[in-house]
Design a protein around this motif. Structure first.
Motif, PDB file in Angstrom:
ATOM      1  N   UNK A  55       0.837  -1.194   0.000  1.00 39.25           N
ATOM      2  CA  UNK A  55       0.000   0.000   0.000  1.00 39.25           C
ATOM      3  C   UNK A  55       0.878   1.252   0.000  1.00 39.25           C
ATOM      4  N   UNK A  56       0.390   2.361  -0.571  1.00 42.22           N
ATOM      5  CA  UNK A  56       1.183   3.601  -0.591  1.00 42.22           C
ATOM      6  C   UNK A  56       1.552   4.048   0.831  1.00 42.22           C
ATOM      7  N   UNK A  57       2.800   4.391   1.043  1.00 43.36           N
ATOM      8  CA  UNK A  57       3.298   4.777   2.368  1.00 43.36           C
ATOM      9  C   UNK A  57       3.345   6.296   2.508  1.00 43.36           C
ATOM     10  N   UNK A  58       3.099   6.769   3.713  1.00 42.33           N
ATOM     11  CA  UNK A  58       3.275   8.192   4.019  1.00 42.33           C
ATOM     12  C   UNK A  58       4.762   8.481   4.222  1.00 42.33           C
ATOM     13  N   UNK A  59       5.453   7.499   4.827  1.00 44.68           N
ATOM     14  CA  UNK A  59       6.904   7.591   4.976  1.00 44.68           C
ATOM     15  C   UNK A  59       7.453   6.187   5.242  1.00 44.68           C
ATOM     16  N   UNK A  60       8.723   5.978   4.907  1.00 45.26           N
ATOM     17  CA  UNK A  60       9.397   4.737   5.247  1.00 45.26           C
ATOM     18  C   UNK A  60       9.641   3.819   4.065  1.00 45.26           C
ATOM     19  N   UNK A  61      10.207   2.647   4.388  1.00 40.02           N
ATOM     20  CA  UNK A  61      10.620   1.698   3.364  1.00 40.02           C
ATOM     21  C   UNK A  61      10.274   0.273   3.802  1.00 40.02           C
ATOM     22  N   UNK A  62       9.946  -0.569   2.822  1.00 40.47           N
ATOM     23  CA  UNK A  62       9.735  -1.991   3.062  1.00 40.47           C
ATOM     24  C   UNK A  62      10.698  -2.766   2.181  1.00 40.47           C
ATOM     25  N   UNK A  68      14.210  -3.359  -2.000  1.00 40.79           N
ATOM     26  CA  UNK A  68      13.241  -2.353  -1.554  1.00 40.79           C
ATOM     27  C   UNK A  68      11.996  -2.493  -2.428  1.00 40.79           C
ATOM     28  N   UNK A  69      10.936  -3.049  -1.828  1.00 45.80           N
ATOM     29  CA  UNK A  69       9.718  -3.317  -2.601  1.00 45.80           C
ATOM     30  C   UNK A  69       8.672  -2.212  -2.439  1.00 45.80           C
ATOM     31  N   UNK A  70       8.894  -1.307  -1.470  1.00 45.71           N
ATOM     32  CA  UNK A  70       7.942  -0.204  -1.280  1.00 45.71           C
ATOM     33  C   UNK A  70       8.653   0.953  -0.613  1.00 45.71           C
ATOM     34  N   UNK A  71       8.322   2.154  -1.049  1.00 45.69           N
ATOM     35  CA  UNK A  71       8.972   3.348  -0.533  1.00 45.69           C
ATOM     36  C   UNK A  71       8.003   4.513  -0.553  1.00 45.69           C
ATOM     37  N   UNK A  72       8.167   5.431   0.404  1.00 44.55           N
ATOM     38  CA  UNK A  72       7.316   6.616   0.426  1.00 44.55           C
ATOM     39  C   UNK A  72       7.593   7.527  -0.771  1.00 44.55           C
TER      40      UNK A  72
END
Length: 507
Positions: A55-62, A68-72
């Motif tokens: 899901x879209x992040x407000x801040x941070x990294x997954x 890195x599969x997700x980033x703000x």
């Protein structure tokens, strides 16, 4: 040094202009079973959605598998190769096991199916699980445990390196849960990783090497292996622990009458079916009886008998010595599983939802405003809020729960059957359910809890009957209040009774 399989770094997630969780940071190592203990359900759905669906992040990294599969900084629309096994099935009904495991997974490119070849490929995986599964069985006909095994098979065959298992003890038996834990340990040895989500620390202790404690969208503590063995601090749920333990101490010291000294209000003379074999039990005035099924087939059959349209055809049931054939007498009430979602009409007001249950006791309730006013005042007196004219879809889950229990209080049945009332309940909700159940018992309304997972039922129980099948025959074992310390230590709150006994308390 072990390799990371998943890392959340300073993840903040915002939903409809509300911060759901802020600066969430933790990692999961390859080949471990990480526990996750939500003190309440707030933010849990969203967190799993972030992990699985980016899901879209407000801040941070997954990070997943070193990427890195997700980033703000940029939205990711791809789904991670992570499996989520929940109490609700994700298998496609109408299709068989083979189709669900192979052809529905991403990357399967065969247009013409060679069922013989696929069956040969699947069989070694089934053998590893140590369970008999027919590859051509429609998945909707599978019992709960085999359904979980098929979902696990699908993840293993697809090579999903992280498998999330959430609240699964609500649908499989105690023995089956132990088998699942053994299978999880086996697959960690083959490089797979598990995130096990449960509201009960006793389950976490049995299988997890580390554990995360989350409350209100924030991580309170990360336990290592030694801390898990030591146990969870009472400070983490002090209000709930104090409330419940004081009541248990009060009862343990002989301030509550025994079942034998009470009046029998319900006698089930015969409950029979394919798996239940002439099951008999009594329920006494103002007591709580927990019936825990260690066999999913017996549990489902018990439930079907109570819910069957047309009345109690497969059970001989007497209330105060008189035979009852259905719920129309209002002598017996029935609370479904996850009652706030299944027993209320969202498009009606609280007034309508409560009065629906009273129309047999007071046939003119819809015309007599005086009776409705009296009901409204009684609700306010007990719960201290005036929501009588609010619609159900405007209420919080806590308010919906109060409406359901208020309806039972006003109906004044002799006995109410409850199906897993603590299911999916975080600590605040469990405390609320416990207090409302206590209120029913104080009003002389007896409770029969039907459970697969004992959950917190032991905190309210006067007696426990455990039913199972051994060598094709039904077995029952009853535990009175002073025998609760003899129950398996893996069950929530058994340790409390064992401690009382060790301290010389007379139970």
């Amino acid at each position: 040094m072990k390799k990371e399989i998943l890392r959340l770094q300073d993840v903040t997630y915002k939903k409809q202009n509300t911060i759901i969780f802020r600066n969430m940071t933790f990692n999961i190592l390859k080949g471990e079973i990480m526990g996750f203990i939500p003190m309440n359900s707030y933010g849990m759905d969203e967190l799993l959605d972030v992990i699985v669906n980016n899901l879209p992040l407000y801040y941070g990294y997954v990070y997943y598998q070193d990427k890195c599969v997700n980033s703000w900084k940029e939205e990711k629309h791809s789904r991670n190769r992570i499996c989520l096994i929940d109490s609700e099935t994700s298998l496609v009904n109408g299709l068989d096991v083979l189709t669900n495991v192979f052809t529905l997974r991403a990357g399967f490119g065969q247009e013409i199916l060679n069922e013989k070849m696929l069956t040969m490929q699947l069989q070694p995986f089934i053998d590893e699980l140590g369970v008999s599964i027919d590859p051509f069985m429609p998945v909707e006909k599978l019992p709960a445990y085999k359904r979980v095994m098929v979902e696990l098979l699908r993840a293993i065959v697809a090579g999903y390196h992280l498998i999330i298992i959430r609240e699964i003890s609500t649908v499989i038996s105690e023995d089956e849960l132990g088998k699942l834990f053994d299978i999880m340990r086996y697959y960690t040895g083959k490089g797979f990783t598990f995130l096990y989500v449960s509201y009960h620390f006793e389950e976490i202790q049995q299988v997890c090497t580390r554990a995360i404690l989350m409350s209100e969208g924030s991580i309170n503590l990360i336990f290592d292996k030694e801390q898990i063995k030591k146990g969870i601090s009472e400070d983490n749920y002090i209000d709930y622990y104090n409330h419940v333990s004081q009541r248990l101490l009060h009862r343990a010291r002989g301030n509550v009458p025994t079942a034998e000294s009470r009046k029998e209000v319900l006698y089930v003379r015969d409950m029979s079916g394919k798996y239940l074999d002439h099951f008999q039990f009594s329920v006494y005035k103002g007591e709580c009886l927990v019936i825990q099924s260690l066999d999913t087939r017996m549990y489902n059959e018990f439930l079907e008998i109570l819910e069957k349209e047309g009345g109690f055809k497969d059970v001989d049931m007497l209330v105060e010595g008189k035979k009852v054939s259905d719920y129309r007498t209002r002598k017996i009430a029935f609370m479904k599983e996850e009652a706030t979602q299944t027993m209320l009409f969202d498009d009606l007001t609280v007034r309508d939802n409560i009065c629906i249950g009273l129309d047999r006791k007071a046939p003119n309730i819809w015309l007599k405003k005086r009776i409705q006013k009296s009901v409204q005042e009684e609700y306010y007196r007990i719960f201290g809020e005036d929501i009588f004219d609010c619609y159900i879809n405007e209420l919080s889950d806590e308010q919906k729960t109060r409406v359901i229990y208020m309806r039972i209080l006003l109906e004044k049945p002799e006995v109410v059957f409850m199906v897993q009332p603590f299911k999916h309940a975080g600590t605040p909700h469990r405390m609320q359910v416990w207090e409302l159940q206590t209120l029913l018992l104080e009003r002389g309304i007896s409770i029969v809890i039907l459970a697969m997972n004992m959950s917190d039922s032991l905190t309210i129980a006067d007696r426990v009957i455990r039913i199972s099948r051994v060598d094709g025959k039904m077995t029952t074992k009853e535990f009175t209040y002073n025998q609760f310390s003899e129950l398996p230590m893996s069950l929530p709150w058994v340790g409390f009774f064992d401690e009382l006994k060790n301290n010389g308390e007379e139970i």
